[in-house]
Structures are given as C-alpha cells and as structure tokens.
Design an enzyme around this catalytic site. Structure first.
Site, PDB file in Angstrom:
ATOM      1  N   TYR A   1      -6.459  -2.169  -6.709  1.00 14.70           N
ATOM      2  CA  TYR A   1      -5.605  -3.218  -6.158  1.00 14.70           C
ATOM      3  C   TYR A   1      -4.895  -2.803  -4.871  1.00 14.70           C
ATOM      4  CZ  TYR A   1      -1.785  -1.566  -9.417  1.00 14.70           C
ATOM      5  OH  TYR A   1      -0.858  -0.852 -10.134  1.00 14.70           O
ATOM      6  N   GLU A   2      -4.280  -3.813  -4.214  1.00 16.74           N
ATOM      7  CA  GLU A   2      -3.757  -3.685  -2.847  1.00 16.74           C
ATOM      8  C   GLU A   2      -4.884  -3.393  -1.848  1.00 16.74           C
ATOM      9  OE1 GLU A   2      -0.854  -4.626  -2.596  1.00 16.74           O
ATOM     10  OE2 GLU A   2       0.263  -4.053  -4.371  1.00 16.74           O
ATOM     11  N   GLY A   3      -6.064  -3.901  -2.141  1.00 15.70           N
ATOM     12  CA  GLY A   3      -7.242  -3.625  -1.314  1.00 15.70           C
ATOM     13  C   GLY A   3      -7.941  -2.386  -1.848  1.00 15.70           C
TER      14      GLY A   3
ATOM     15  N   ARG B   1       0.816  -1.226   0.000  1.00  9.98           N
ATOM     16  CA  ARG B   1       0.000   0.000   0.000  1.00  9.98           C
ATOM     17  C   ARG B   1       0.842   1.266   0.000  1.00  9.98           C
ATOM     18  NH1 ARG B   1      -4.051  -3.305   3.869  1.00  9.98           N
ATOM     19  NH2 ARG B   1      -5.340  -4.110   2.152  1.00  9.98           N
TER      20      ARG B   1
END
Length: 596
Positions: A403-405, A265
C-alpha cells in the site's frame, strides 16, 4: 531559495553532517511526546495483541478513541481546527512509535490521520475544514479514503466511479465501487474519487457515511495480516453529494491523491521503525534465553550475524526517515516565510521531497519484512507459532510493500521524478553527469588518499556511488530519452542504486554528527552499523550498476562504463565485516534489546 532545502539534491551534492536532523536531536517536547506514545502502546496495545489477531474490530475502534483522548489524532491538524498543530517531525515521530505493537492499529491510525484527514486540511475550503476537521481531530468521527477500484490500483487515475451533476446543479450523484478501503467498517466520512463526464482526471469529494444515501459495505476482508484493521469494499449507488463537498477543483483529484500518498509514504516508513525495534529486541531476548549445546544461542556467530544486520538496517531507516522529515519541515517553514498559506506551504514542502518519500517507503518496508523474517528464524520452530509475536509481525509487515503505492511503482517514481526535476532545472543532473563521463575518459589518480578522519573513506565511497548513479542514469537517458519510462527493469535497477545511496549516506551522516557530539569512543556500535550498511550498499550498487550498463551500452562504451563501475565501487581499505558485526552484537546482547 537555498539548495539545502531542495528534494533530490542529495545525489549531486555533498551533505554535511551538521545539516541533517537525527533522532539524537529530539528536543524536550519531542522526547516527552515519544515517551507518552510509547506508554500508550505498552499499556493499551502491546498487552492486547491477541485481540487484534482475533479480528476484534471493536477493540481497534476503542483504542482509536483512547488515542484521540491523548490528542494523537490531531498532531498534524492546525490548532484552528481542534488539532495540536505540531511540526512535521513530531507527526512522523508519533507515526513511528504508535506503530510498534500491531499493524492493525497502525493501519487504522495511519489511514485516519493521513489519507482520511489530510486531503481536507490540505485542499479543503475554509467551510469544509471548519465543518469536518475538528470532528476528525477529536475522534468524534473517523475517516477513510476511497481511491482503489477493481480495475484501478496502481493506475489510480483510471477509476470508473462516476459523479453526475443533478439537473438543478445542486449536487452530484456518485455511482461505483471501491475496494481495500481501510476503516470502512467504522468510519463516518469518506474521501471519494470519481470522474465527472469524460474528464481526463478524477475529482475528489467529501462523502459522509450514510447508509440511507446509497452507501453499502462489503463483508470484512480476510487478510494475511493487519487482521483487526477494518478493510471492506464500499459501493455507491446514486449517492447524493452537495456540490460544496467537492474537494478542491474539478479534475484535481489525481493531484490530491498523489500528494496524499507522498505524505503517506514517509509516514509508512516511520510506521515500520518501532515495529523493527521491537522485533530486534524480542529476538535478542529470545537468543539470550534460548540455550542449545549448553550455550545461549546469542553467542553463536550465525545468530550474531542476523542481529547485527537487523540492527544496521533499522539504524539506517531511522537515520534517513528523520533526515527527510526535518528537510520537509524546514521546506514548509521556507514557504511560510515567503508568504504562502499553511496549506500551500505544507503541500509544496511535501511535494518537494516526494523522491525521498518514495525512497523511504521502499527501503524501510523491505527492511521490516526482512527483519521479521530473521526474527522468525532466530526463534526457530517457536517463531512459526502464533504463541510468539514474530509470526504476526511478519504477516503485518507484508502489506507495507503494497500500500501507498507498490514498491515497484515507487522505485520507478523515484528515478522518474528525479529526471523530471532535472529537466525543470530544479536539480542539476546534466552538469555532474557530464563530469563523470569526462572522468571515465581520463586517467585515474593513483595517489593514496588520507583517511585519518572518521568516515573519510566512507564519504569518498558515497561520492563514488553517486557517480555510479549519474553514469547509469545519464547513459540511460542518453540512450532512450523520453522512452526511458518503458524500460522498467532498468529504472528499477537505477532506483536501487539511488535508494542505497540515500540510506547509507543518512546512516553515515547521523553517526558522524553523533561522534562529533559525544566522541568516537562512545559510538563504536553506531560506527560499525554505518560501515556495515555502506558495505552492503556497495554490493547492491555493484550488482545493479552492472545489470544496468549491460542493458543499454555495447562495445567500447560498455567496457568503459564497467571499468568505471569497478573504480567507483572499490574500497582502498576493505572493512572487516565480521568484526563489525561482533561489536554491534556484543552491545545488543549485554543490553538485552535494540539499544541505539
């Protein structure tokens, strides 16, 4: 252990400008690293943007090998395993500047060096690290990360891929399908997450990519952006994995996945920064060259507004990203000094600042999208054309919010993690929240404060915005307790307040530190950007604070909180935002680029 190194503490304490790291603090080694990476991007990537846009996957691999020759794939890898063993700030710096030209290469690089390599360096046994990490650091092998499934996206722990132990107990047979796997088309190694029997949590495995071992790939996905980043489905059919290739312990996969994403993140935030600088620089150059009504459009107020706002958000993103990166690096050193292993120190250092990592991921990914959108607008009709770099920048930026949550998940995570830290006693939210409650019941001061020092009012405003968050979060926890998780709109509103505080404070602290170093007169543009960002942040906090209070408070309590909100978001001396924008744009237009 010093409070200075604790994640989430920024919301309940005043940070001094001397205690934050800024891009102006780069040492000689870091400046050399930055310049080397910029040269690589300008020579190898930027002139070949069209090849990435035409889905030239082989060219992505070629560029990855060139990056490997420069040692860039091993920046964060310990020297014992063939890497450069550099600190966390250097790792973030490389992610920043290597990502300016194209999201395709940035995605390939980030997936390999981050979620493709880090799980082994952080969780692998000594044998696993010796066997695999040198190959990954050198670019001999490339890595990929298999977590997402058709029915397991944000709910990553719900994956159905199975790992079944063989009768002789020597290997696992993995069966299942993964999707959206970056680097799948050319990787040598997968980090795969699967469930053993009916375990509550998934387990991680290191899986070599061998088509003869029951591994097949779907076709390349046709995507909105990052077109030359290989993205495929991966299918496992009784794929045999030696038991020694289990990563960490059985059932530890979810923890591995989450910690890998924490690192991802902040690196993703960094990976948006140089893209933003280049969009701004391209927009300034075009605005200087484009003449309408016998005048360069850079002289028009509507365009100057855009350029100033784009720059202020980029400056805040830089400020907050490097502040957090150095905090993580310092925390890792504290852990090492206490006797933790390199693995444990890095894991705990990053985990400590998971809140800031989520904040940065949301803020900077949204800023690059807005920036690219305004870039297209400044270019006008040309911005919509593939002949200019703006439309690809806009398309590439779009994935960063997913992406990455997703940003929605990260918003809720940031507040949820902070509240959990408070319950564990790592951050004292209760004491300050109680003081805010008492202040709401008290009589406000009518004294005129002394604002003679630079940022005196702005820092007071940051303090008041923190009180707003404590008022909202404290009231929400009091109202809903453990059920707060189910009130997602309230959590997201509180997260927006938290995000704006961290970003605005980082921008102000960076500028205050710079002004003390070189003099206020030499940083008028930076002062203007910091003030603009805070001004906009106050608007967001006002809106989200009102939305939050109305959602959980009624009657006298609601009236008291709304009065408090007005008090906490009120300027004594309102800044002239138009003048501030003109100060910034004058410098941009004269320098013909983003120059801060």
């Amino acid at each position: 252990m010093s409070d200075k190194t604790r994640g989430g503490q920024f919301i309940v304490k005043e940070t001094k400008c001397e205690d934050v790291f800024t891009p102006e603090d780069f040492n000689e080694e870091q400046l050399m690293m930055r310049d080397m990476v910029k040269e690589f991007v300008n020579k190898e990537l930027w002139p070949n943007k069209d090849r990435f846009e035409k889905k030239d996957f082989a060219f992505t691999v070629e560029c990855m090998r060139k990056a490997a020759e420069l040692g860039l794939l091993g920046i964060a890898v310990p020297e014992a395993y063939g890497g450069m063993g550099m600190g966390f700030v250097n790792t973030v710096l490389v992610c920043d500047y290597i990502s300016g030209a194209t999201g395709s290469f940035s995605s390939a690089f980030g997936a390999h060096t981050g979620i493709g390599t880090l799980p082994i360096t952080l969780y692998g046994t000594e044998e696993q690290k010796q066997k695999y990490v040198p190959k990954l650091a050198s670019g001999e092998w490339f890595g990929a990360y298999c977590l997402t499934e058709p029915d397991a996206g944000s709910d990553a722990n719900s994956g159905k891929t199975k790992a079944v132990l063989s009768e002789d107990g020597k290997h696992y047979n993995i069966t299942g399908g993964k999707m959206w796997i970056t680097n799948a088309g050319f990787c040598s190694l997968f980090i795969v997450f699967a469930r053993i029997e009916d375990d509550k949590n998934i387990t991680g495995f290191i899986v070599e990519n061998d088509p003869k071992n029951g591994i097949t790939l779907g076709e390349e996905e046709h995507k909105l952006g990052i077109r030359a980043s290989s993205t495929r489905q991966v299918f496992f059919s009784d794929t045999k994995i030696p038991i020694e290739n289990m990563l960490s312990e059985r059932g530890n996969g979810f923890k591995i996945a989450m910690n890998a994403l924490n690192v991802g993140r902040i690196k993703l935030a960094a990976a948006c920064l140089d893209a933003q600088r280049r969009v701004i620089s391209g927009s300034v150059k075009y605005a200087n060259e484009r003449v309408q009504f016998k005048t360069p459009i850079s002289q028009f107020g509507a365009i100057r507004y855009k350029l100033a706002e784009m720059s202020a958000s980029c400056y805040a993103g830089e400020s907050a990203t490097y502040r957090a990166a150095k905090d993580i690096e310092d925390r890792i050193k504290v852990r090492e000094a206490e006797g933790a292993s390199d693995q444990e120190a890095e894991l705990k250092g990053i985990e400590e600042f998971a809140i800031e990592c989520s904040i940065l991921k949301v803020a900077v990914s949204e800023d690059i999208q807005n920036c690219a959108d305004e870039g297209i607008q400044i270019y006008g009709g040309m911005g919509f054309s593939e002949d200019t770099p703006m439309e690809s920048a806009w398309r590439d930026a779009r994935i960063a919010r997913i992406y990455e949550g997703t940003n929605e998940i990260n918003r809720m995570l940031s507040v949820g993690m902070l509240i959990k830290k408070a319950f564990k006693g790592h951050v004292d939210l209760l004491g300050p929240a109680t003081k805010v409650q008492e202040e709401l019941l008290g009589i406000p001061s009518f004294e005129t404060p002394d604002y003679s020092e630079l940022f005196a009012e702005e820092k007071e405003m940051i303090g008041k915005l923190k009180k707003t968050f404590l008022m909202v979060a404290g009231g929400a926890v009091q109202k809903y307790g453990p059920d707060l998780d189910s009130h997602q709109q309230l959590l997201m509103a509180a997260a927006d307040i938290l995000i704006e505080i961290y970003m605005a404070e980082s921008s102000i602290l960076r500028t205050e530190k710079l002004a003390k170093s070189v003099g206020e007169d030499k940083v008028q543009e930076q002062i203007a950007m910091a003030k603009i960002y805070l001004y906009k942040a106050v608007d967001v906090v006002t809106q989200k604070g009102k939305e939050s209070v109305i959602s959980f408070a009624q009657g006298d309590e609601q009236r008291m909180m709304l009065m408090g909100l007005r008090r906490f978001t009120k300027y004594t001396n309102m800044p002239n935002i138009i003048d501030l924008r003109n100060i910034i744009t004058k410098k941009l237009v004269a320098e013909n680029k983003y120059c801060f």
